[in-house]
Design an enzyme around this catalytic site. Structure first.
Site, PDB file in Angstrom:
ATOM      1  N   ARG A  63      56.277  33.147 -91.405  1.00 24.96           N
ATOM      2  CA  ARG A  63      57.466  33.878 -91.868  1.00 24.96           C
ATOM      3  C   ARG A  63      58.700  32.968 -91.905  1.00 24.96           C
ATOM      4  NH1 ARG A  63      53.331  36.222 -91.785  1.00 24.96           N
ATOM      5  NH2 ARG A  63      53.019  38.464 -91.733  1.00 24.96           N
ATOM      6  N   ALA A  98      72.059  33.424 -68.972  1.00 25.78           N
ATOM      7  CA  ALA A  98      71.849  34.407 -70.041  1.00 25.78           C
ATOM      8  C   ALA A  98      71.777  33.738 -71.410  1.00 25.78           C
ATOM      9  CB  ALA A  98      72.981  35.430 -70.008  1.00 25.78           C
ATOM     10  N   ASP A 106      78.232  27.976 -67.786  1.00 26.71           N
ATOM     11  CA  ASP A 106      79.200  29.031 -67.502  1.00 26.71           C
ATOM     12  C   ASP A 106      80.539  28.449 -67.070  1.00 26.71           C
ATOM     13  OD1 ASP A 106      78.616  27.988 -65.035  1.00 26.71           O
ATOM     14  OD2 ASP A 106      77.973  29.872 -64.116  1.00 26.71           O
ATOM     15  N   CYS A 142      81.884  35.825 -65.479  1.00 29.30           N
ATOM     16  CA  CYS A 142      80.895  36.912 -65.508  1.00 29.30           C
ATOM     17  C   CYS A 142      80.695  37.515 -64.128  1.00 29.30           C
ATOM     18  CB  CYS A 142      79.563  36.397 -66.043  1.00 29.30           C
ATOM     19  SG  CYS A 142      79.660  35.942 -67.784  1.00 29.30           S
ATOM     20  N   CYS A 164      87.485  11.794 -79.027  1.00 31.95           N
ATOM     21  CA  CYS A 164      87.062  11.245 -80.316  1.00 31.95           C
ATOM     22  C   CYS A 164      88.143  10.414 -80.995  1.00 31.95           C
ATOM     23  CB  CYS A 164      86.506  12.321 -81.244  1.00 31.95           C
ATOM     24  SG  CYS A 164      87.423  13.810 -81.347  1.00 31.95           S
TER      25      CYS A 164
HETATM   26 ZN   LIG Z   1      88.185  15.239 -79.937  1.00 37.03          ZN
END
Ligand SMILES: [Zn+2]
Length: 344
Positions: A12, A39, A130, A188, A249
């Site tokens: 599928r 989770a 988390d 959470c 970056c």
């Molecule tokens: Zn960056």
């Protein structure tokens, strides 16, 4: 298993034209790291194993607990009774779901010294964590090594996700130059979480993973995507290009990978306790934190510190966000409790 049944298994997905037989072949050859198997990690791991991603490296520092079972679909009551490490329980269940998938379980607390090794050799990294401290580690390691990663988070009924392609899109630090201060946001474990938002965030993350792994980058959503399934809000914020003065970056300093910026955790000898100091000291409003924590356990407060009892552990939290966690000598357990109840 004969070759015909392998074709049948993915039929599928192969019929879905953007993937096709070529895409399926690519998925079978791919290696994905899932960091955090709670989770979100449960949903990501199951989906990617069923899709036939060849190798899944699953990194987590926690054990299965009964309070996980409401939303962490990878685990069973028996896993909680046996207090199995989540990575091991996940590897057991995934081998039953798709025996052709290789699972590399890593019981580890991700830190500046091990993150590059944990992600080494992976084509893609998915965020199932988390906490922001770990996300900045993933972000800086992935940008440094030019590996795509998919950020995702959920708390309450709200979730958010973004796909980071080094040199092409902004990184997490471009969008959020510093993590939110300790104890500034609900977690959470203090505000709760419902399963539908987990499924939505994980579904978008996995869709992005399938696009990247099958070479369909043009189909990525290219945004900071936010959802609230209780408030019925769905938003997409376009993200543009990497930011020039970003320390990750732009200047390539990768601050999270240096020891100086690491959060500091130390076992307090002879006290069966661990001290955790956050990366960025904060000035906590202890009474607000006390209200939040009182929903999750017993709290005592004075003007200098807050004491919080949960299960067999006692956390003492100071105004500068430093915490002493009694009831363990294990730094990974202490960091986990800190991320769950203080949050950063
Ligand atoms: Zn960056």
């Amino acid at each position: 298993m004969d070759p015909q049944s392998q074709i049948d298994r993915y039929s599928r997905q192969v019929l879905f034209a953007p993937i096709g037989i070529e895409g399926q072949h690519r998925l079978n050859q791919s290696r994905v790291a899932i960091i955090g198997c709670g989770a979100l990690g449960s949903a990501q791991a199951e989906s990617l194993a069923r899709a036939g991603v060849g190798t899944l490296r699953i990194v987590d520092r926690d054990f299965v607990e009964f309070s996980n079972l409401q939303r962490q679909t990878m685990f069973t009551e028996m896993d909680a009774v046996n207090r199995l490490p989540k990575t091991i329980a996940a590897a057991n269940h995934l081998s039953q779901i798709n025996s052709k998938v290789t699972v590399e379980p890593e019981i580890a607390d991700v830190n500046h010294a091990n993150v590059e090794r944990l992600l080494d050799g992976c084509d893609l990294v998915i965020d199932g964590t988390d906490n922001f401290a770990t996300r900045y580690l993933i972000n800086d390691a992935c940008v440094k090594h030019q590996v795509n990663w998919v950020y995702g988070a959920a708390v309450g009924s709200y979730g958010v996700t973004m796909t980071i392609r080094p040199s092409v899109t902004p990184c997490l630090r471009c969008i959020f130059p510093e993590p939110p201060p300790a104890a500034s946001a609900p977690t959470c474990d203090t505000a709760g979480v419902i399963m539908p938002i987990i499924n939505i965030v994980a579904a978008v993350q996995v869709s992005e993973a399938l696009k990247l792994l099958t070479g369909k980058a043009a189909e990525l959503h290219g945004s900071l995507m936010q959802f609230d399934v209780w408030q019925n809000e769905w938003r997409r914020i376009s993200i543009g290009k990497p930011v020039n003065d970003c320390a990750t970056c732009g200047s390539g300093e990768f601050p999270a990978l240096t020891a100086e910026s690491a959060d500091f955790a130390a076992v307090l000898c002879g006290r069966h306790a661990v001290q955790v100091s956050p990366t960025y000291p904060a000035d906590l409003d202890l009474s607000t934190l006390s209200e939040r924590l009182s929903l999750a356990g017993e709290v005592n407060l004075n003007e200098y510190l807050l004491r919080f009892r949960t299960g067999e552990f006692e956390m003492t939290i100071f105004k500068d966000a430093r915490s002493i966690i009694r009831g363990t000598d294990d730094i990974a357990i202490a960091r986990s409790l800190y991320a769950r109840f203080v949050g950063n």
